[in-house]
Design a protein around this motif. Structure first.
Motif, mmCIF file in Angstrom:
data_model
loop_
_atom_site.group_PDB
_atom_site.id
_atom_site.type_symbol
_atom_site.label_atom_id
_atom_site.label_comp_id
_atom_site.label_asym_id
_atom_site.label_seq_id
_atom_site.Cartn_x
_atom_site.Cartn_y
_atom_site.Cartn_z
ATOM 1 N N GLU A 268 -33.299 57.574 1.729
ATOM 2 C CA GLU A 268 -31.698 57.700 2.971
ATOM 3 C C GLU A 268 -30.431 58.110 2.547
ATOM 4 N N ARG A 269 -30.367 59.576 2.667
ATOM 5 C CA ARG A 269 -29.196 59.694 2.941
ATOM 6 C C ARG A 269 -27.612 58.918 3.742
ATOM 7 N N PRO A 270 -26.679 59.433 3.372
ATOM 8 C CA PRO A 270 -25.503 58.591 4.367
ATOM 9 C C PRO A 270 -25.745 59.512 5.596
ATOM 10 N N ARG B 170 -33.683 61.910 5.138
ATOM 11 C CA ARG B 170 -35.242 60.740 4.857
ATOM 12 C C ARG B 170 -36.254 61.223 4.502
ATOM 13 N N ILE B 171 -36.649 60.866 3.119
ATOM 14 C CA ILE B 171 -37.650 61.559 2.066
ATOM 15 C C ILE B 171 -38.576 60.538 2.604
ATOM 16 N N ARG C 120 -28.014 54.675 -4.147
ATOM 17 C CA ARG C 120 -29.826 54.681 -4.861
ATOM 18 C C ARG C 120 -29.913 54.604 -6.006
ATOM 19 N N GLY C 121 -29.112 55.466 -7.318
ATOM 20 C CA GLY C 121 -29.887 55.457 -8.261
ATOM 21 C C GLY C 121 -29.642 53.795 -9.330
ATOM 22 N N LEU D 254 -34.850 53.387 -0.594
ATOM 23 C CA LEU D 254 -33.124 53.672 -1.005
ATOM 24 C C LEU D 254 -32.380 54.050 -0.082
ATOM 25 N N ARG D 255 -30.919 53.729 -0.488
ATOM 26 C CA ARG D 255 -30.353 53.905 0.472
ATOM 27 C C ARG D 255 -28.959 54.199 0.197
ATOM 28 N N GLY D 256 -27.647 55.156 0.711
ATOM 29 C CA GLY D 256 -26.744 55.113 0.764
ATOM 30 C C GLY D 256 -26.308 56.250 -0.414
#
Length: 370
Positions: free
Chosen positions: A160-162, A166-167, A42-43, A35-37
């Motif tokens: 990963e968030r913008p 990262r998880i 991500r959703g 999931l990125r962004g």
């Protein structure tokens, strides 16, 4: 022509997806998604990738566990809407992510809110989990015991968030989080506990995500302080410097635990001396597993490393009360098979997430670099 081509492509993807689901069910590895962004992106990716798994999870929990909560369908929806409001107040991005996942999966947001609240609603007997923490080597590990059917909708997720946070985690389709670690060197595990109480805060799975979204333990403590009350679980969060947060939540209180002889072992009953008022539950299996874990740690007290953690969690000592349990039907009305769904070991300094699917005792871990 373009529309026909697009529809054909979708049909091809659909049939491939159907085949891959059957292959995944037989696989020794969990299905993996990335999931990125931002929260909405991500959703959308979550809902599109795991549409079938989310529907399967909802049908199972709604038909077999949520019915045991005593709630009617209208009451369940009302509960889900109330949780959505709390989740939004706690972290607006979590609400955006849930809404986007629901739209992409063809579900209602309140249904995913209920899935994220399943710990608070499901009063099923279960062996559940065994957690270990080795302070010197900064290792966190656990066996997650749950129902065999959950293998169909449990995945590993790389998020990963913008901003680059990262998880990597193990979670159930449609939920925000479960067990995992992040690139700040934090590792998280949990144990289900039982202390019936009104839920006046956010569900524990939302709190798990907040912990994994934290850059350090101080930030996680701040999230815990504003999460409200009503959860009943043990959460263990550790970092690469030997710092930790091990808390039992129950009856609106927080009970902190400290390592003894360099480690913490926890199963599914309250062990804090301050939690004496916790209701007594039939926890023979939980107490037996705790003794097994404690004996395993004591036997290896001079070398509590990753090899020792894997050995203890996989019962390589051939113990009487095992930590790694084959799938067996539960007694009474909950007769669906339950056992060790996953074994996880997190090497925080090495930034490695080890995960193994199912209850066999082979060391066939998949390793993710975080």
């Amino acid at each position: 022509q373009p529309r026909i081509k697009k529809a054909s492509e979708k049909m091809a993807i659909f049939f491939f997806f159907e085949l891959s689901i059957e292959e995944i069910k037989m696989s020794k590895k969990f299905r993996h998604i990335e999931l990125r962004g931002d929260a909405r992106q991500r959703g959308e990716q979550h809902g599109e990738a795991l549409r079938e798994e989310i529907h399967r999870a909802w049908a199972w929990y709604d038909g077999k566990l949520f019915t045991g909560s005593g709630m009617s369908n209208d009451e369940l929806e009302s509960f889900g809407e109330k949780m959505l409001e709390r989740i939004e107040n706690f972290n607006p991005d979590y609400r955006v992510e849930i809404d986007a996942t629901a739209r992409a999966a063809g579900m209602k947001p309140w249904q995913l809110s209920v899935l994220n609240s399943r710990t608070e609603l499901a009063n099923a007997p279960s062996k559940e989990c065994t957690t270990l923490y080795f302070q010197k080597h900064c290792l966190v590990g656990q066996n997650w015991d749950w129902f065999e059917d959950a293998l169909d909708w449990t995945v590993t997720c790389d998020l990963e968030r913008p901003d680059g946070h990262r998880i990597v985690m193990l979670c159930e389709a449609g939920t925000l989080a479960k067990i995992g670690m992040n690139n700040c060197g934090l590792g998280l595990s949990l144990n289900f506990l039982e202390w019936p109480n009104a839920v006046e805060g956010v569900p524990v799975h939302v709190l798990l995500r907040a912990f994994l979204d934290s850059k350090d333990i101080g930030e996680a403590k701040a999230a815990l302080a504003r999460a409200g009350h009503g959860q009943a679980s043990h959460l263990l969060l550790a970092d690469t410097d030997g710092n930790h947060l091990s808390v039992e939540l129950g009856n609106g209180r927080v009970f902190e635990l400290q390592p003894q002889n360099g480690f913490i072992a926890h199963t599914n009953h309250y062990i804090s001396a301050d939690a004496k008022a916790a209701p007594h539950v039939d926890g023979a299996n939980s107490r037996g597993r705790l003794k097994t874990a404690l004996r395993g740690c004591a036997r290896r007290h001079q070398k509590l490393d990753i090899d020792a953690m894997m050995s203890i969690l996989l019962d390589e000592d051939h113990v009487d009360t095992p930590l790694c349990c084959p799938f067996e039907p539960l007694p009474e009305v909950f007769n669906f098979p339950e056992g060790t769904t996953a074994t996880l070991v997190m090497d925080l300094p090495g930034r490695k997430f080890h995960v193994k699917k199912g209850p066999d005792r082979e060391r066939d871990f998949e390793v993710f670099n975080v």
